[in-house]
Design a protein around this motif. Structure first.
Motif, short mmCIF file in Angstrom:
data_model
loop_
_atom_site.label_atom_id
_atom_site.label_comp_id
_atom_site.label_asym_id
_atom_site.label_seq_id
_atom_site.Cartn_x
_atom_site.Cartn_y
_atom_site.Cartn_z
N LEU A 237 43.69 31.33 11.24
CA LEU A 237 43.38 29.92 10.99
C LEU A 237 43.53 29.57 9.51
CD1 LEU A 237 40.32 29.21 13.32
CD2 LEU A 237 42.69 28.51 13.63
N THR B 32 41.52 29.32 21.46
CA THR B 32 42.04 28.48 20.37
C THR B 32 42.75 27.25 20.92
OG1 THR B 32 44.04 29.85 20.30
CG2 THR B 32 42.26 30.40 18.77
N ARG C 52 47.04 29.04 8.75
CA ARG C 52 47.55 27.80 9.30
C ARG C 52 47.05 26.58 8.54
NH1 ARG C 52 46.39 27.41 15.50
NH2 ARG C 52 47.76 29.24 15.37
N TRP C 53 45.78 26.61 8.11
CA TRP C 53 45.19 25.41 7.51
C TRP C 53 45.24 25.39 5.99
CZ3 TRP C 53 43.96 21.03 9.97
CH2 TRP C 53 43.85 21.10 11.36
N TRP D 17 43.67 23.76 20.91
CA TRP D 17 43.59 22.70 19.90
C TRP D 17 42.97 21.43 20.49
CZ3 TRP D 17 45.89 18.06 20.80
CH2 TRP D 17 46.89 18.02 21.76
#
Length: 436
Positions: free
Chosen positions: A275, A225, A278-279, A227
């Motif tokens: 994810l 992961t 988070r998003w 970024w």
């Protein structure tokens, strides 16, 4: 000695309560989407007020400003309004892709018996609105047929914001159904956009995008992961899909599909869930409200209101959202129960489902996006589509409020029972009783 009569198996229950882990995950999702729905409404209201104020020219200039005029070679010389529709909504569709992957691998859509209800309801909720729109526009001479898909989408954030405003404590089974219905509905919308609203197609950029998606998939499948690697790959995939002529938001869905759902051997939550956690706030709190701000600003100054309300496109979109969605979602669910001899969960009535079907007629984000794709941003038809989506969504919200609030006292009793935790162990009693 006579053989005992064979026992009749209990009927399958529709809209029943989910397990506690699913309910807890669902509560987190709905909480974020409800807050996002409030911001979406705020963005739409600000846009409407500004677009009808003495400073409306500044609103139009802001949406038409091109921040990167030199991006023509990469097809990225886009104005702010297009960046919001093509760029920020890619984040929204990335979260949709994660939702779909999770539902198919670990959620309701994994079980064919549980999946059939939201799939059939979403199919009816997409088909009937399109037929309503086509019936109106064909009767009026066939103008505006390209917009047939506008009323097919349900906006879950807007719908949840309405529920929050009216303080409706819907049972967990109904809320789960609404969310899963919206996820399947988004899948249909993605397919419609990719198949029917791709004006031109260039295969080479799309092949390049698939290479970027494959590299992204390789990293996430190995739980890498980083970024600094994933974000550039995602942006590259988005830019190449945009250059191919396919709507750029499809890139978000493809990337979401690549993320593994099941937890790793260490027992931690699956990468898709992490994810999404988070998003989703970025999608609900930024991407969708900003898109709503640029997309909902229809000006009614000097508008021919009589002509607007009698326009076939406006009538078709509004009728599709209010009538088509209600008949499609409710009717398909009723027929499914009738032919499979399934029954509603004992705490849910058909009037509850009817109210939810009316609520599904709230279409905003994807409806406005399809309107732009069908008629072109800034066109007269698209401005009327904006008005129609707002009218249809507000009527659906008002009718759903009237239906659902009639049973709000019963919903509160159910909600209190679903949240009661007598032993204080963090798990409501009702879920422990079901597994005892």
């Amino acid at each position: 000695m006579t053989d005992p009569a064979p026992r009749t198996p209990p009927p399958y229950r529709l809209l029943s309560r989910r397990s506690w882990p699913e309910a807890r995950f669902l509560a987190d999702v709905l909480r974020t989407e409800t807050v996002g729905g409030g911001l979406l409404l705020l963005g739409a209201v600000v846009a409407l007020v500004w677009a009808n104020s003495p400073w409306r020219s500044a609103y139009a200039e802001l949406g038409g400003w091109v921040p990167w005029p030199g991006g023509h070679a990469l097809h990225l010389d886009l104005d702010l309004a297009t960046w919001a529709a093509d760029g920020l909504l890619a984040i929204f569709f990335f979260v949709v892709g994660l939702e779909l992957k999770r539902e198919f691998v670990a959620g309701d859509l994994r079980d064919p018996r549980r999946a059939v209800l939201p799939v059939v309801a979403a199919l009816g909720g997409a088909l009937l609105p399109a037929l309503c729109y086509l019936a109106v526009t064909l009767t009026a001479g066939g103008a505006g047929l390209r917009g047939w898909a506008i009323p097919t989408a349900t906006d879950i954030a807007f719908a949840l914001a309405v529920l929050a405003v009216v303080s409706s404590h819907l049972p967990q089974g109904l809320r789960a159904f609404l969310l899963t219905l919206a996820v399947v509905d988004d899948l249909f919308a993605i397919l419609i956009i990719a198949v029917f609203y791709t004006a031109s197609f260039h295969p080479l950029p799309l092949l390049g995008a698939l290479v970027a998606v494959a590299a992204f998939a390789l990293l996430v499948q190995r739980r890498r992961t980083w970024w600094w690697a994933l974000i550039p790959l995602a942006v590259t995939a988005w830019a190449l899909v945009h250059a191919s002529g396919v709507h750029a938001t499809v890139a978000g869905v493809l990337l979401g599909f690549t993320v593994p759902v099941l937890p790793s051997r260490t027992g931690a939550a699956g990468l898709a869930e992490r994810l999404e956690h988070r998003w989703r706030p970025i999608s609900a709190g930024l991407a969708v409200p900003v898109f709503a701000f640029f997309a909902a600003g229809v000006s009614l100054v000097d508008a021919d209101l009589a002509g607007l309300l009698t326009d076939p496109v406006v009538i078709g979109v509004a009728a599709g959202l209010v009538v088509g969605k209600t008949v499609g979602v409710f009717g398909s669910t009723y027929l499914l129960a009738r032919f499979t001899r399934a029954e509603l969960d004992e705490e849910i009535t058909w009037s509850d489902l009817f109210g939810l079907a009316v609520l599904a007629g709230i279409g905003f984000t994807v409806s406005l996006l399809i309107g732009e794709l069908a008629f072109g941003a800034g066109s007269v038809e698209n401005e009327r589509v904006k008005a129609a989506v707002l009218i249809g969504s507000l009527v659906a919200a008002g009718l759903a409020t009237a239906v659902l609030t009639r049973r709000n006292r019963a919903y509160r009793r159910i909600s209190e029972r679903e949240s009661r935790d007598s032993d204080g162990d963090g798990v409501p009693d009702v879920y422990q009783e079901e597994t005892a």
